[in-house]
Design a protein around this motif. Structure first.
Motif, PDB file in Angstrom:
ATOM      1  N   TRP A 176      -0.879   1.516  -0.802  1.00 31.02           N
ATOM      2  CA  TRP A 176      -0.535   0.546  -1.831  1.00 31.02           C
ATOM      3  C   TRP A 176      -1.583   0.483  -2.943  1.00 31.02           C
ATOM      4  O   TRP A 176      -1.231   0.260  -4.103  1.00 31.02           O
ATOM      5  N   THR A 177      -2.871   0.665  -2.619  1.00 29.48           N
ATOM      6  CA  THR A 177      -3.882   0.639  -3.673  1.00 29.48           C
ATOM      7  C   THR A 177      -3.808   1.885  -4.553  1.00 29.48           C
ATOM      8  O   THR A 177      -4.351   1.891  -5.662  1.00 29.48           O
ATOM      9  N   ALA A 178      -3.149   2.931  -4.088  1.00 32.60           N
ATOM     10  CA  ALA A 178      -2.982   4.135  -4.896  1.00 32.60           C
ATOM     11  C   ALA A 178      -1.919   3.957  -5.977  1.00 32.60           C
ATOM     12  O   ALA A 178      -1.773   4.816  -6.848  1.00 32.60           O
ATOM     13  N   LEU A 188       5.863  -0.154  -6.129  1.00 30.65           N
ATOM     14  CA  LEU A 188       5.264  -0.908  -5.032  1.00 30.65           C
ATOM     15  C   LEU A 188       6.290  -1.806  -4.357  1.00 30.65           C
ATOM     16  O   LEU A 188       6.296  -1.934  -3.122  1.00 30.65           O
ATOM     17  N   ALA A 189       7.171  -2.432  -5.127  1.00 34.62           N
ATOM     18  CA  ALA A 189       8.209  -3.278  -4.532  1.00 34.62           C
ATOM     19  C   ALA A 189       9.070  -2.472  -3.569  1.00 34.62           C
ATOM     20  O   ALA A 189       9.464  -2.955  -2.498  1.00 34.62           O
ATOM     21  N   GLY A 190       9.361  -1.232  -3.930  1.00 35.64           N
ATOM     22  CA  GLY A 190      10.130  -0.375  -3.025  1.00 35.64           C
ATOM     23  C   GLY A 190       9.376  -0.069  -1.744  1.00 35.64           C
ATOM     24  O   GLY A 190       9.965  -0.077  -0.648  1.00 35.64           O
ATOM     25  N   ARG A 191       8.073   0.187  -1.848  1.00 37.00           N
ATOM     26  CA  ARG A 191       7.269   0.449  -0.656  1.00 37.00           C
ATOM     27  C   ARG A 191       7.205  -0.800   0.230  1.00 37.00           C
ATOM     28  O   ARG A 191       7.261  -0.707   1.453  1.00 37.00           O
ATOM     29  N   LEU A 192       7.072  -1.956  -0.401  1.00 40.43           N
ATOM     30  CA  LEU A 192       7.031  -3.200   0.372  1.00 40.43           C
ATOM     31  C   LEU A 192       8.366  -3.439   1.080  1.00 40.43           C
ATOM     32  O   LEU A 192       8.395  -3.858   2.241  1.00 40.43           O
ATOM     33  N   ALA A 193       9.462  -3.175   0.382  1.00 35.89           N
ATOM     34  CA  ALA A 193      10.780  -3.348   1.003  1.00 35.89           C
ATOM     35  C   ALA A 193      10.922  -2.440   2.219  1.00 35.89           C
ATOM     36  O   ALA A 193      11.446  -2.852   3.267  1.00 35.89           O
ATOM     37  N   ASP A 194      10.443  -1.208   2.113  1.00 36.58           N
ATOM     38  CA  ASP A 194      10.502  -0.298   3.255  1.00 36.58           C
ATOM     39  C   ASP A 194       9.667  -0.812   4.422  1.00 36.58           C
ATOM     40  O   ASP A 194      10.097  -0.763   5.584  1.00 36.58           O
ATOM     41  N   PHE A 196       9.841  -9.851  -4.799  1.00 32.90           N
ATOM     42  CA  PHE A 196      10.310  -9.527  -3.452  1.00 32.90           C
ATOM     43  C   PHE A 196      10.523 -10.809  -2.653  1.00 32.90           C
ATOM     44  O   PHE A 196       9.643 -11.679  -2.609  1.00 32.90           O
ATOM     45  N   VAL A 197      11.670 -10.932  -1.991  1.00 31.29           N
ATOM     46  CA  VAL A 197      11.965 -12.085  -1.130  1.00 31.29           C
ATOM     47  C   VAL A 197      12.555 -11.586   0.182  1.00 31.29           C
ATOM     48  O   VAL A 197      13.484 -10.765   0.188  1.00 31.29           O
TER      49      VAL A 197
END
Length: 397
Positions: A24-26, A40-46, A81-82
């Motif tokens: 995420w920091t990348a 990042l939102a997509g990575r968080l959703a995954d 994101f929710v």
């Protein structure tokens, strides 16, 4: 700690959290970097899809800002994101974090570097990508206990600039919650935040009259001078319970023209709600005085986007529960009032007990020296899981 509680937290390990923080920091996710935020939102959703519930990416509310020329202009924001888990539960809590950082897409601080075996220097490493990783790990451990407690997770894209486009979401998700946990990094030294002041950001657009600086300067009305006068009055009015920071003046032009437009930007941080009301009266008085003395017009935009966060009895009960949980995990927490603000201010304004420094340990946030202490991820994730478990089993009684 009971045997069930020990079994609850035992599986939490560092490896997956560390991998997520490095990943995420990348990704540059400065508040204005909409492409980075979407990535990042997509990575968080995954990642958060490992939890039960429904994930959505909510559109930001429309936000306008004053330009350097004194005009209102739209400010685009990323989606928020929710995650909603057990919406019909009798008791529910709110967990919040943010995906944005203070480092724009063209900032030189873009990559992470290990300082030693535990400290990772990286953009947003402590504030708050480390906090997001440990929040997820704590929730995953909590879910293994067959809980009844429901919760919402909000990870917004604009916390670093005041949450203007996500304030509506906070206002929808916070009311009625048993408690809230926000994953801002721990205070320097690992301390937890108690009371916070409020914060208001304002832009005063000063309109004067242009004139030739040599031939007829008396016909002009100098907007830069009026803005400077207003800045000085605000600066001199600050006191222990009200921090006032005149931060920037935009305006002026060629040396031979009396400037007709200037914009003064300033921040106020009142310690309590009464002081916030008095601060607004103070602004109105100074604006009227300066406008009259300089024969200019002044339009003030902005407001107190972060209400003051005093400590009420419900918050004290939450702090006590967290302190006991930390003690059972072998950690003694230090508690401090702080001058910073965050989404915890907005949550507390809805009468919800909130602890807003549940995130990772680290230091030097908002600078290229920012680092996260990776050794803090497991203890803080375990604290999340244990606190949620006890809220599930006993509430805040």
């Amino acid at each position: 700690m009971t045997r069930d509680e020990a079994a609850l937290i035992e599986p939490i390990s560092r490896e997956e959290m560390q991998r997520q923080v490095l990943d995420w920091t990348a990704i540059n996710s400065g508040t204005a970097n909409l492409v980075g935020l979407a990535t990042l939102a997509g990575r968080l959703a995954d990642a958060f899809a490992a939890l039960p519930g429904t994930i959505s990416l909510e559109e930001p509310a429309q936000v306008e800002s004053i330009t350097a020329d004194g005009e209102l202009a739209p400010v685009p924001h990323g989606r928020h994101f929710v995650l909603c888990v057990r919406p019909d539960a009798t008791r529910r809590v709110l967990l919040t974090g943010h995906m944005d950082t203070v480092y724009p897409a063209d900032h030189p601080f873009q990559a992470s570097t290990w300082l030693d075996a535990d400290r990772l220097n990286g953009p947003g490493a402590a504030d708050m990508k480390g906090g997001l990783a440990l929040m997820l790990a704590g929730l995953a451990a909590f879910e293994a206990s067959n809980p009844r407690l429901g919760y919402d997770v909000l990870i917004n894209s604009d916390e670093e600039t005041g949450s203007a486009s996500s304030a509506r979401l906070i206002g929808e998700l916070a009311p009625g919650k048993l408690a809230a946990l926000t994953y801002e990094p721990a205070l320097p030294g690992g301390g937890m935040a108690r009371a916070r002041p409020g914060s208001g950001n304002f832009a005063a657009v000063v309109t004067g009259r242009a004139a030739h600086a040599g031939r007829n300067p008396e016909a002009g009305r100098n907007a830069v001078v009026a803005a400077g006068d207003l800045a000085l009055r605000l600066h001199r009015a600050r006191h222990a319970a009200l921090s006032i920071n005149p931060a920037r003046i935009d305006g002026g032009g060629p040396n031979n023209i009396v400037p007709a437009r200037a914009v003064l930007r300033f921040n106020l941080r009142p310690r309590d709600p009464d002081e916030a009301l008095e601060a607004r009266v103070l602004i109105d008085r100074f604006v009227a005085e300066v406008a009259a003395e300089h024969d200019v017009t002044i339009a003030v935009h902005g407001g107190f986007g972060r209400p003051p966060k005093p400590i009420y009895p419900g918050a004290e009960r939450l702090f006590d529960l967290v302190s006991r949980a930390a003690t059972d995990l072998g950690e003694t927490l230090a508690w401090h009032d702080t001058g910073g603000v965050c989404d915890g201010n907005n949550i507390a304004a809805h009468g919800v007990p909130v602890l807003d420094t549940m995130g990772a340990r680290g230091d030097f946030i908002h600078s290229p020296q920012e680092y996260v202490d990776m050794a803090s991820l497991v203890p803080r994730a375990r604290l999340t899981a244990l606190v949620l478990h006890r809220l599930d089993r006993g509430g805040l009684a």
